[in-house]
Design a protein around this motif. Structure first.
Motif, PDB file in Angstrom:
ATOM      1  N   GLY A  93      -0.181 -12.276   1.392  1.00  0.00           N
ATOM      2  CA  GLY A  93       1.172 -12.464   1.908  1.00  0.00           C
ATOM      3  C   GLY A  93       2.230 -11.717   1.132  1.00  0.00           C
ATOM      4  N   LEU A  94       1.829 -10.654   0.435  1.00  0.00           N
ATOM      5  CA  LEU A  94       2.778  -9.846  -0.327  1.00  0.00           C
ATOM      6  C   LEU A  94       3.264  -8.689   0.530  1.00  0.00           C
ATOM      7  CD1 LEU A  94       0.844  -9.605  -3.724  1.00  0.00           C
ATOM      8  CD2 LEU A  94       2.602 -11.261  -3.082  1.00  0.00           C
ATOM      9  N   SER A  95       4.534  -8.391   0.444  1.00  0.00           N
ATOM     10  CA  SER A  95       5.077  -7.274   1.213  1.00  0.00           C
ATOM     11  C   SER A  95       6.257  -6.653   0.477  1.00  0.00           C
ATOM     12  CB  SER A  95       5.524  -7.743   2.608  1.00  0.00           C
ATOM     13  OG  SER A  95       6.553  -8.723   2.503  1.00  0.00           O
ATOM     14  N   VAL A  96       6.547  -5.430   0.837  1.00  0.00           N
ATOM     15  CA  VAL A  96       7.661  -4.690   0.247  1.00  0.00           C
ATOM     16  C   VAL A  96       8.700  -4.459   1.328  1.00  0.00           C
ATOM     17  CG1 VAL A  96       8.347  -2.532  -0.859  1.00  0.00           C
ATOM     18  CG2 VAL A  96       6.138  -3.558  -1.407  1.00  0.00           C
ATOM     19  N   THR A  97       9.953  -4.743   1.024  1.00  0.00           N
ATOM     20  CA  THR A  97      11.005  -4.563   2.010  1.00  0.00           C
ATOM     21  C   THR A  97      11.478  -3.109   2.049  1.00  0.00           C
ATOM     22  OG1 THR A  97      12.812  -5.009   0.456  1.00  0.00           O
ATOM     23  CG2 THR A  97      11.794  -6.910   1.556  1.00  0.00           C
ATOM     24  N   LEU A  98      12.100  -2.761   3.159  1.00  0.00           N
ATOM     25  CA  LEU A  98      12.664  -1.412   3.290  1.00  0.00           C
ATOM     26  C   LEU A  98      13.724  -1.173   2.218  1.00  0.00           C
ATOM     27  CD1 LEU A  98      13.046  -1.117   7.181  1.00  0.00           C
ATOM     28  CD2 LEU A  98      11.366   0.029   5.725  1.00  0.00           C
ATOM     29  N   ALA A  99      14.472  -2.225   1.878  1.00  0.00           N
ATOM     30  CA  ALA A  99      15.516  -2.088   0.860  1.00  0.00           C
ATOM     31  C   ALA A  99      14.903  -1.747  -0.498  1.00  0.00           C
ATOM     32  CB  ALA A  99      16.328  -3.378   0.770  1.00  0.00           C
ATOM     33  N   GLU A 100      13.751  -2.355  -0.828  1.00  0.00           N
ATOM     34  CA  GLU A 100      13.090  -2.077  -2.100  1.00  0.00           C
ATOM     35  C   GLU A 100      12.573  -0.648  -2.145  1.00  0.00           C
ATOM     36  OE1 GLU A 100      11.371  -6.486  -3.336  1.00  0.00           O
ATOM     37  OE2 GLU A 100      10.325  -5.306  -1.791  1.00  0.00           O
ATOM     38  N   VAL A 101      12.000  -0.189  -1.037  1.00  0.00           N
ATOM     39  CA  VAL A 101      11.524   1.194  -0.967  1.00  0.00           C
ATOM     40  C   VAL A 101      12.690   2.157  -1.110  1.00  0.00           C
ATOM     41  CG1 VAL A 101      10.436   2.933   0.509  1.00  0.00           C
ATOM     42  CG2 VAL A 101       9.512   0.615   0.441  1.00  0.00           C
ATOM     43  N   GLU A 102      13.785   1.853  -0.422  1.00  0.00           N
ATOM     44  CA  GLU A 102      14.945   2.738  -0.457  1.00  0.00           C
ATOM     45  C   GLU A 102      15.558   2.787  -1.852  1.00  0.00           C
ATOM     46  OE1 GLU A 102      17.222   5.629   1.257  1.00  0.00           O
ATOM     47  OE2 GLU A 102      15.472   4.571   2.064  1.00  0.00           O
ATOM     48  N   ALA A 103      15.585   1.651  -2.544  1.00  0.00           N
ATOM     49  CA  ALA A 103      16.141   1.619  -3.902  1.00  0.00           C
ATOM     50  C   ALA A 103      15.309   2.502  -4.832  1.00  0.00           C
ATOM     51  CB  ALA A 103      16.181   0.190  -4.420  1.00  0.00           C
ATOM     52  N   ALA A 104      13.982   2.406  -4.720  1.00  0.00           N
ATOM     53  CA  ALA A 104      13.108   3.236  -5.549  1.00  0.00           C
ATOM     54  C   ALA A 104      13.250   4.709  -5.177  1.00  0.00           C
ATOM     55  CB  ALA A 104      11.661   2.789  -5.387  1.00  0.00           C
ATOM     56  N   PHE A 105      13.416   4.971  -3.887  1.00  0.00           N
ATOM     57  CA  PHE A 105      13.600   6.354  -3.427  1.00  0.00           C
ATOM     58  C   PHE A 105      14.891   6.931  -3.999  1.00  0.00           C
ATOM     59  CE2 PHE A 105      15.339   9.354  -0.278  1.00  0.00           C
ATOM     60  CZ  PHE A 105      14.314  10.288  -0.234  1.00  0.00           C
ATOM     61  N   LYS A 139       9.966  13.927   2.201  1.00  0.00           N
ATOM     62  CA  LYS A 139      10.588  12.675   1.775  1.00  0.00           C
ATOM     63  C   LYS A 139      10.027  11.483   2.554  1.00  0.00           C
ATOM     64  CE  LYS A 139      14.514  13.516   4.861  1.00  0.00           C
ATOM     65  NZ  LYS A 139      15.928  13.904   4.924  1.00  0.00           N
ATOM     66  N   TYR A 140       9.542  11.723   3.784  1.00  0.00           N
ATOM     67  CA  TYR A 140       8.982  10.635   4.572  1.00  0.00           C
ATOM     68  C   TYR A 140       7.646  10.175   3.982  1.00  0.00           C
ATOM     69  CZ  TYR A 140      12.498  12.532   7.688  1.00  0.00           C
ATOM     70  OH  TYR A 140      13.676  12.988   8.194  1.00  0.00           O
ATOM     71  N   LYS A 141       6.833  11.137   3.584  1.00  0.00           N
ATOM     72  CA  LYS A 141       5.550  10.801   2.952  1.00  0.00           C
ATOM     73  C   LYS A 141       5.786  10.182   1.572  1.00  0.00           C
ATOM     74  CE  LYS A 141       3.203  14.526   5.410  1.00  0.00           C
ATOM     75  NZ  LYS A 141       2.587  15.872   5.296  1.00  0.00           N
ATOM     76  N   LEU A 142       6.835  10.648   0.892  1.00  0.00           N
ATOM     77  CA  LEU A 142       7.153  10.094  -0.418  1.00  0.00           C
ATOM     78  C   LEU A 142       7.521   8.623  -0.300  1.00  0.00           C
ATOM     79  CD1 LEU A 142       7.698  10.349  -3.448  1.00  0.00           C
ATOM     80  CD2 LEU A 142      10.015  11.149  -2.883  1.00  0.00           C
ATOM     81  N   ARG A 143       8.285   8.266   0.724  1.00  0.00           N
ATOM     82  CA  ARG A 143       8.655   6.866   0.911  1.00  0.00           C
ATOM     83  C   ARG A 143       7.416   5.989   1.101  1.00  0.00           C
ATOM     84  NH1 ARG A 143      13.543   9.069   3.281  1.00  0.00           N
ATOM     85  NH2 ARG A 143      15.381   7.927   2.553  1.00  0.00           N
ATOM     86  N   ASP A 144       6.440   6.499   1.846  1.00  0.00           N
ATOM     87  CA  ASP A 144       5.218   5.722   2.056  1.00  0.00           C
ATOM     88  C   ASP A 144       4.437   5.581   0.754  1.00  0.00           C
ATOM     89  OD1 ASP A 144       3.444   4.359   4.006  1.00  0.00           O
ATOM     90  OD2 ASP A 144       2.012   5.897   3.386  1.00  0.00           O
ATOM     91  N   LEU A 145       4.422   6.650  -0.042  1.00  0.00           N
ATOM     92  CA  LEU A 145       3.751   6.595  -1.336  1.00  0.00           C
ATOM     93  C   LEU A 145       4.431   5.577  -2.248  1.00  0.00           C
ATOM     94  CD1 LEU A 145       1.516   7.861  -3.096  1.00  0.00           C
ATOM     95  CD2 LEU A 145       3.189   9.533  -3.864  1.00  0.00           C
ATOM     96  N   ILE A 146       5.764   5.543  -2.213  1.00  0.00           N
ATOM     97  CA  ILE A 146       6.523   4.563  -2.996  1.00  0.00           C
ATOM     98  C   ILE A 146       6.163   3.151  -2.562  1.00  0.00           C
ATOM     99  CG2 ILE A 146       8.836   3.615  -3.364  1.00  0.00           C
ATOM    100  CD1 ILE A 146       9.873   6.510  -3.241  1.00  0.00           C
ATOM    101  N   ARG A 147       6.058   2.945  -1.253  1.00  0.00           N
ATOM    102  CA  ARG A 147       5.731   1.612  -0.734  1.00  0.00           C
ATOM    103  C   ARG A 147       4.382   1.123  -1.276  1.00  0.00           C
ATOM    104  NH1 ARG A 147       2.543  -0.213   3.025  1.00  0.00           N
ATOM    105  NH2 ARG A 147       1.972   1.906   3.660  1.00  0.00           N
ATOM    106  N   VAL A 148       3.388   2.001  -1.271  1.00  0.00           N
ATOM    107  CA  VAL A 148       2.066   1.614  -1.762  1.00  0.00           C
ATOM    108  C   VAL A 148       2.099   1.337  -3.261  1.00  0.00           C
ATOM    109  CG1 VAL A 148      -0.340   2.337  -2.022  1.00  0.00           C
ATOM    110  CG2 VAL A 148       0.902   2.890   0.068  1.00  0.00           C
ATOM    111  N   ARG A 149       2.863   2.161  -4.009  1.00  0.00           N
ATOM    112  CA  ARG A 149       2.949   1.942  -5.457  1.00  0.00           C
ATOM    113  C   ARG A 149       3.656   0.615  -5.772  1.00  0.00           C
ATOM    114  NH1 ARG A 149      -0.037   5.540  -5.113  1.00  0.00           N
ATOM    115  NH2 ARG A 149      -1.320   3.682  -5.267  1.00  0.00           N
ATOM    116  N   LEU A 150       4.656   0.252  -4.972  1.00  0.00           N
ATOM    117  CA  LEU A 150       5.321  -1.039  -5.174  1.00  0.00           C
ATOM    118  C   LEU A 150       4.367  -2.192  -4.871  1.00  0.00           C
ATOM    119  CD1 LEU A 150       8.865  -0.330  -3.658  1.00  0.00           C
ATOM    120  CD2 LEU A 150       8.252  -0.552  -6.073  1.00  0.00           C
TER     121      LEU A 150
END
Length: 267
Positions: A93-105, A139-150
């Motif tokens: 039940g763990l998930s990453v929000t779009l806001a968290e991905v965007e902050a890291a980006f 940058k689109y692929k980078l965002r997905d990579l960030i999501r997985v790392r989070l």
């Protein structure tokens, strides 16, 4: 079926061509499975291009990279790891929000390169150029990579077993035993650590080592941390550095493995 198996064999065998890569992006070709879920060729090609471009640019810059692991294995290992992380996070039940991905980006947009070596923020367009030239990515692929790392960070900090402890490191066993007697009698751990501990990194914070995961500590400290209950450890723990007086402060997480061991067993 024959077509997809043939294309996958060519890709993984290193005998692919631009035509094969184009077909693999449009035809659903599986290159690996993780617990019954497919890892697709289009993902494989994205990561392969990322690594190939980075290695090529490194050579051009005179900083050649010669990895011991074959490129195909590097890419597959990365993709399988990512799929394993996503599956475990979903089940927990763990998930990453779009806001968290965007902050890291946005943090990544701040690069070294300003005047006098000061950080400066680049535009998304400039970042896209940098990613394309250095990594063959976007940058689109980078965002997905960030999501997985989070997600990976969440798995490591919330699912894997961790222990928080503090310690006092001394040279002599007799000194360590005396400290344990004082602590059992109500002496302040932080004060004793600041006064007597030889461990410089933790001494100033009262011996607090924070949370650690399996594989982070030397033996026999690790065995003590993960096998004993919360509280003061009754006997000094001997290592090559001396004698450790240890108090276990807290425990969290349920997976009793190191991250590397869990990643292998969960695939």
């Amino acid at each position: 079926l024959v077509l997809t198996v043939g294309i996958a064999s060519l890709l993984l065998g290193g005998h692919d061509s631009p035509k094969i890569r184009t077909i693999a992006r449009w035809v659903p070709v599986p290159v690996a499975t993780v617990n019954g879920q497919f890892v697709w060729a289009r993902e494989y090609l994205d990561y392969r291009m990322f690594i190939e471009t980075f290695v090529a640019r490194s050579k051009e810059a005179g900083q050649a990279i010669n990895p011991t692991t074959p490129l195909v294995d590097q890419v597959l290992n990365l993709l399988i790891s990512n799929a394993t992380i996503e599956r475990a996070a979903k089940r927990a039940g763990l998930s990453v929000t779009l806001a968290e991905v965007e902050a890291a980006f946005r943090d990544i947009l701040v690069l070294e390169g300003g005047e006098g070596g000061q950080p400066r923020e680049v535009s998304e367009e400039e970042l896209d150029t940098i990613l394309g030239e250095l990594y063959g990515s976007s940058k689109y692929k980078l965002r997905d990579l960030i999501r997985v790392r989070l997600l990976q960070d969440m798995v490591q900090t919330e699912l894997l077993e961790q222990v928080r402890f503090r310690q006092i490191l001394v040279a002599e066993e007799s000194q360590a035993k005396d400290l344990i007697i004082q602590l059992a009698g109500g002496a302040n751990f932080e004060d004793l650590a600041q006064e007597q501990s030889k461990h410089e990194e933790s001494r100033e914070v009262g011996g607090d080592m924070g949370f650690v995961a399996r594989g982070d500590q030397l033996e026999p400290i690790e065995t003590s941390l993960f096998s004993l209950p919360i509280g003061l450890v009754g006997d000094p723990v001997k290592t090559d550095f001396g004698f450790h007086v240890i108090e276990i402060l807290d425990k969290k997480g349920t997976i009793q493995q190191s991250y590397a061991a869990w990643l292998t067993s969960a695939q």
